[in-house]
Every structure is written in structure tokens, then in C-alpha cells.
Design a protein around this motif. Structure first.
Motif, PDB file in Angstrom:
ATOM      1  N   ILE A 162      -7.246 -11.331  -9.918  1.00 41.19           N
ATOM      2  CA  ILE A 162      -7.487 -10.711  -8.554  1.00 41.19           C
ATOM      3  C   ILE A 162      -7.355  -9.373  -8.820  1.00 41.19           C
ATOM      4  CG2 ILE A 162      -7.018 -10.175  -6.211  1.00 41.19           C
ATOM      5  CD1 ILE A 162      -5.625 -13.203  -6.128  1.00 41.19           C
ATOM      6  N   ALA A 163      -6.754  -8.485  -9.497  1.00 39.90           N
ATOM      7  CA  ALA A 163      -6.554  -6.978  -9.651  1.00 39.90           C
ATOM      8  C   ALA A 163      -5.397  -6.912 -10.639  1.00 39.90           C
ATOM      9  CB  ALA A 163      -6.300  -6.617  -8.136  1.00 39.90           C
ATOM     10  N   GLU A 164      -5.492  -5.428 -10.837  1.00 42.40           N
ATOM     11  CA  GLU A 164      -4.538  -4.993 -11.681  1.00 42.40           C
ATOM     12  C   GLU A 164      -3.484  -4.142 -10.840  1.00 42.40           C
ATOM     13  OE1 GLU A 164      -6.501  -3.216 -15.364  1.00 42.40           O
ATOM     14  OE2 GLU A 164      -7.961  -3.528 -14.002  1.00 42.40           O
ATOM     15  N   ASN A 165      -3.848  -3.673  -9.596  1.00 44.34           N
ATOM     16  CA  ASN A 165      -3.149  -2.827  -8.706  1.00 44.34           C
ATOM     17  C   ASN A 165      -3.273  -3.097  -7.239  1.00 44.34           C
ATOM     18  OD1 ASN A 165      -1.624  -0.646 -10.199  1.00 44.34           O
ATOM     19  ND2 ASN A 165      -3.847  -0.386 -10.998  1.00 44.34           N
ATOM     20  N   PHE A 166      -2.236  -3.629  -6.553  1.00 50.01           N
ATOM     21  CA  PHE A 166      -2.308  -4.059  -5.141  1.00 50.01           C
ATOM     22  C   PHE A 166      -1.692  -3.015  -4.314  1.00 50.01           C
ATOM     23  CE2 PHE A 166      -2.505  -7.822  -7.912  1.00 50.01           C
ATOM     24  CZ  PHE A 166      -3.124  -8.531  -7.366  1.00 50.01           C
ATOM     25  N   ILE A 167      -2.260  -3.044  -3.271  1.00 48.49           N
ATOM     26  CA  ILE A 167      -1.978  -1.748  -2.112  1.00 48.49           C
ATOM     27  C   ILE A 167      -1.858  -2.267  -0.806  1.00 48.49           C
ATOM     28  CG2 ILE A 167      -3.104   0.327  -1.464  1.00 48.49           C
ATOM     29  CD1 ILE A 167      -4.871   0.564  -4.169  1.00 48.49           C
ATOM     30  N   VAL A 168      -0.596  -1.565  -0.309  1.00 46.31           N
ATOM     31  CA  VAL A 168      -0.471  -1.530   1.154  1.00 46.31           C
ATOM     32  C   VAL A 168      -0.240  -0.510   1.646  1.00 46.31           C
ATOM     33  CG1 VAL A 168       0.592  -3.755   0.740  1.00 46.31           C
ATOM     34  CG2 VAL A 168       2.013  -1.984   0.944  1.00 46.31           C
ATOM     35  N   ALA A 169      -0.645  -0.422   3.179  1.00 52.39           N
ATOM     36  CA  ALA A 169      -0.540   0.757   3.804  1.00 52.39           C
ATOM     37  C   ALA A 169       0.862   0.968   4.622  1.00 52.39           C
ATOM     38  CB  ALA A 169      -1.411   1.020   5.025  1.00 52.39           C
ATOM     39  N   ASP A 170       1.714   1.967   4.579  1.00 52.20           N
ATOM     40  CA  ASP A 170       2.923   2.136   5.101  1.00 52.20           C
ATOM     41  C   ASP A 170       3.030   3.623   5.461  1.00 52.20           C
ATOM     42  OD1 ASP A 170       6.039   2.787   4.718  1.00 52.20           O
ATOM     43  OD2 ASP A 170       5.631   0.460   5.149  1.00 52.20           O
ATOM     44  N   MET A 171       3.592   3.907   6.606  1.00 52.88           N
ATOM     45  CA  MET A 171       3.911   5.337   7.028  1.00 52.88           C
ATOM     46  C   MET A 171       4.678   6.314   5.937  1.00 52.88           C
ATOM     47  SD  MET A 171       6.680   4.740  10.261  1.00 52.88           S
ATOM     48  CE  MET A 171       6.635   6.496  10.447  1.00 52.88           C
ATOM     49  N   PHE A 172       5.284   5.462   5.205  1.00 54.84           N
ATOM     50  CA  PHE A 172       6.074   6.290   4.198  1.00 54.84           C
ATOM     51  C   PHE A 172       5.378   6.464   2.560  1.00 54.84           C
ATOM     52  CE2 PHE A 172       9.236   4.659   7.106  1.00 54.84           C
ATOM     53  CZ  PHE A 172       9.734   5.811   7.714  1.00 54.84           C
ATOM     54  N   GLY A 173       4.278   5.709   2.410  1.00 52.38           N
ATOM     55  CA  GLY A 173       3.404   5.820   1.514  1.00 52.38           C
ATOM     56  C   GLY A 173       2.762   7.124   0.938  1.00 52.38           C
ATOM     57  N   THR A 174       2.293   7.223  -0.108  1.00 50.89           N
ATOM     58  CA  THR A 174       1.488   8.514  -0.662  1.00 50.89           C
ATOM     59  C   THR A 174       0.297   8.554   0.531  1.00 50.89           C
ATOM     60  OG1 THR A 174       2.103   8.220  -2.805  1.00 50.89           O
ATOM     61  CG2 THR A 174       0.404   9.419  -2.482  1.00 50.89           C
ATOM     62  N   ARG A 175       0.140   9.645   0.754  1.00 50.80           N
ATOM     63  CA  ARG A 175      -1.049  10.088   1.690  1.00 50.80           C
ATOM     64  C   ARG A 175      -2.438   9.741   0.974  1.00 50.80           C
ATOM     65  NH1 ARG A 175      -1.008  14.383   5.812  1.00 50.80           N
ATOM     66  NH2 ARG A 175      -3.170  14.840   5.080  1.00 50.80           N
TER      67      ARG A 175
END
Length: 236
Positions: A162-175
Motif C-alpha cells: 500500500i505505501a512506504e510511509n503512513f501518515i495520521v493527523a494529530d494536534m501534537f504532530g509536526t506542522r
């Protein structure tokens, strides 16, 4: 395949659609859009005696057509189509929707995925992608998209495909406006409207980002947030 009026009425039901691998497309524009896709039209119902170009056409009365339609708007054509199944493998960036229940959000995110180059869309426990509301809110793009309806186990088992990197959004994540990602296939995970991304899906994510917002705003609608993320990451 023989299709009856009862079958068409039953196709308004999500379970019946899934069990039979069929779905309905209504309206002249969306039905004509089908003709330039790989979607198989197995039956066409219309009240237009002059209609051409569609397979297995049956002309019915206005009253009958209205009884078969799922919308209140008067339609001149309904197509019964076969759902497509794609192998679990992303040909580019991917979007994963985790338990989204609002058809409007699902359709919006499919439309945004196509706009920003996210070629494969994975739905886990989401609103029915072949409902009339999803088709309309995606501007019909769901019909020509690589949509995968699957479960958590399938996602976990096929991560590398499916992918090499999986990304989620979180208020403490990198902008989002500060992040620098490697040139790789990405999968953006968007979670449930009320609860966000669940733990099962969050466990495969290796990158966490945040959307910069003005103070006093805690969150964004799932469709809006996912669209912003894909627009930014599609440029990477």
C-alpha cells in the motif's frame, strides 16, 4: 444476467448491493460518464424512447422510473452496474478512510484524492461507497476510482503493497507546513468524524502531522482536513 424491478429496488439497500456486487447510477450526466470508464453496465432503465448508446435498455413509464430511483429529483435514466475489485496494491499515493460514516465526507475525500494524485482509496468500515450520496458528493469520480473495500487485517497484512510511509493527523504532530518527507509512496489515514483514527489503524502510522490553525479552533471537518493534507502532501 436477468434483472427485475424488484432487484433494482433492492439495490437501494447497502447489504443487497454488497452481496450481489452491483450498484445503481442515476441521472443523465453520471450515467453518460460511465461510458468512458471501465465500469460494466449490465442493465439500463429509461423513460426516453430515443436513448441510444447504453446496453440492455428497457424503456419504462415515468411513474415506474420514479419508483426505482433513490432520489426525489426526476431522472431519465438509471444504470445497474457491476462493482469492480482491484488487487491490494497502490500504484501511487493512497488514502485510507477509517470508519468514516458520513457519505458526504467519503465522497468529498474521494474527489480530493483524485484531484491531488492519490490513486488508491481504501475504505475500512465506512459509509457505503456506492450509495447515491457518495456518488454525488464525489462528483461521480468514485465510479472511475481505484476503490478497495477491506478490513483492518487486510491493511496490516499488505502494508508494504500500500505505501512506504503512513501518515495520521494529530494536534501534537509536526506542522504540515514544516514537514519534509522522503520521496516515497504515502498513505494518508483519515479517521471517524467523532473519534478520529482508531488504535488499530494508528498502530501502522510512522509519521504524525498537524494542520496549523488559528487559536480557538480545535479541529476541522474530516473532509476538509483530509483534503488539506492531500493537497499539501501531493506536492511533495
Amino acid at each position: 444476467m436477468n434483472i427485475t424491478n424488484t432487484d433494482i429496488k433492492n439495490l437501494k439497500d447497502k447489504k443487497y448491493r454488497r452481496d450481489n456486487g452491483l450498484f445503481l447510477v442515476e441521472g443523465d450526466k453520471f450515467c453518460r460518464d460511465l461510458l468512458i470508464t471501465d465500469v460494466e453496465i449490465i442493465y439500463t432503465i429509461t423513460n426516453d424512447h430515443a436513448l441510444t448508446g447504453f446496453p440492455n435498455t428497457c424503456v419504462v413509464s415515468d411513474k415506474m422510473l420514479a419508483s426505482l430511483a433513490t432520489t426525489k429529483t426526476n431522472q431519465s435514466i438509471i444504470c445497474v452496474c457491476r462493482t469492480r475489485v482491484f488487487p491490494i496494491h497502490s500504484i501511487g499515493n493512497a488514502l485510507i478512510l477509517d470508519n468514516l460514516q458520513d457519505p458526504g465526507n467519503v465522497g468529498t475525500l474521494i474527489r480530493s484524492a483524485r484531484a491531488f494524485g492519490f490513486s488508491d482509496i481504501y475504505l475500512v468500515d465506512c459509509a457505503d461507497v456506492y450509495s447515491e450520496k457518495v456518488i454525488r458528493s464525489s462528483a461521480g469520480l468514485v465510479m472511475s476510482s481505484r476503490v478497495h473495500i477491506c478490513d483492518y487485517g487486510t491493511i496490516h497484512k499488505n502494508k508494504e503493497k500500500i505505501a512506504e510511509n503512513f501518515i495520521v493527523a494529530d494536534m501534537f504532530g509536526t506542522r504540515l507546513d514544516k514537514i519534509h518527507l522522503p520521496k516515497s509512496r504515502l498513505a494518508v489515514i483519515i479517521g471517524n468524524e467523532g473519534n478520529g483514527v482508531g488504535e488499530e489503524m494508528r498502530s501502522i502510522a510512522n509519521i504524525t502531522i498537524s494542520i496549523p490553525m488559528a487559536s480557538g479552533v480545535e479541529s476541522l471537518n474530516a473532509g476538509v482536513a483530509g483534503s488539506i493534507i492531500m493537497q499539501r502532501l501531493g506536492e511533495v
